[in-house]
Design a protein around this motif. Structure first.
Motif, mmCIF file in Angstrom:
data_model
loop_
_atom_site.group_PDB
_atom_site.id
_atom_site.type_symbol
_atom_site.label_atom_id
_atom_site.label_comp_id
_atom_site.label_asym_id
_atom_site.label_seq_id
_atom_site.Cartn_x
_atom_site.Cartn_y
_atom_site.Cartn_z
ATOM 1 N N GLY A 110 3.569 12.744 17.698
ATOM 2 C CA GLY A 110 4.363 13.823 18.263
ATOM 3 C C GLY A 110 5.644 14.029 17.486
ATOM 4 N N TYR A 129 0.069 17.281 16.654
ATOM 5 C CA TYR A 129 0.059 17.384 18.121
ATOM 6 C C TYR A 129 -1.344 17.143 18.663
ATOM 7 N N TYR A 142 2.703 17.410 25.099
ATOM 8 C CA TYR A 142 2.031 17.653 23.826
ATOM 9 C C TYR A 142 1.275 18.982 23.849
#
Length: 221
Positions: A110, A129, A142
């Motif tokens: 992330g 992601y 996310y």
């Protein structure tokens, strides 16, 4: 892989040496040896939150002397580099962290995605992601970040799908609803825009965009 990880670690140690030489500062003078590693991490986080990125960086480099493989230290160090706009060192630190964790930490991917997004590398941000989601599919954040990347890429249907998955994990979240209203308007989907706006009004009646959203939805044919 080990060679690449070693290179990153050596760069970090070289940077520590540069600080000592350029500033002629003994880091141990300001951070006593009596302090535990947790104390250092806590102090560095406080410095970072206060906008004192350079001091936070020095403390974290000192912390590495106590534990050169500490995951928390590297995570925070990467955040510090990013806050300084030093995306290259942030990326290298996170890549080294992947070696330490065995590629099992969704937060690291992330963070890499956030760096890629900041640099305008949207395809890489999308991929990172998606890796985070594969490791932590119940994390709404996310999905929302991925949705925002898709919207910047003008892939509005994909953005809507990711946004709705985010909402399913965090119902009534105002930020997600705000995103979905806006994206539904872009898609000229009046029904979905109305639905998400109604949920937004209920979740956050003081949202300053509500009247503007109503007017824009009203122009959809």
């Amino acid at each position: 892989v080990r060679g690449a990880a070693s290179t990153v670690y050596n760069k970090i140690k070289d940077l520590e040496h540069e600080y000592r030489t350029a500033r002629k500062t003994d880091l141990s003078a300001s951070v006593t040896k009596a302090q535990s590693l947790d104390d250092l991490i806590s102090t560095a986080r406080s410095e970072l939150n206060a906008g004192e990125q350079a001091h936070a960086e020095q403390i974290l480099l000192e912390a590495l002397k106590l534990d050169e493989h500490n995951v928390k230290v590297y995570n925070l160090l990467a955040q510090t580099y990013k806050a300084q706009g030093d995306y290259d060192h942030a990326k290298e630190t996170l890549e080294y962290l992947i070696q330490l964790t065995g590629s099992g930490d969704p937060g690291v991917y992330g963070s890499l995605a956030g760096i890629a997004k900041s640099r305008g590398d949207l395809h890489t941000a999308q991929e990172e992601y998606q890796k985070s989601i594969s490791l932590d599919p119940q994390n709404y954040y996310y999905y929302l970040e991925l949705a925002e990347v898709y919207r910047i890429m003008e892939q509005y249907e994909a953005a809507q799908e990711a946004g709705e998955k985010s909402l399913a994990l965090a119902p009534s979240n105002p930020k997600i609803l705000d995103f979905l209203v806006e994206n539904s308007i872009i898609l000229q989907d009046k029904n979905r825009a109305h639905s998400f706006l109604s949920q937004l009004v209920e979740a956050n009646p003081d949202n300053g965009k509500i009247e503007s959203f109503r007017e824009r939805i009203g122009t959809i044919k």
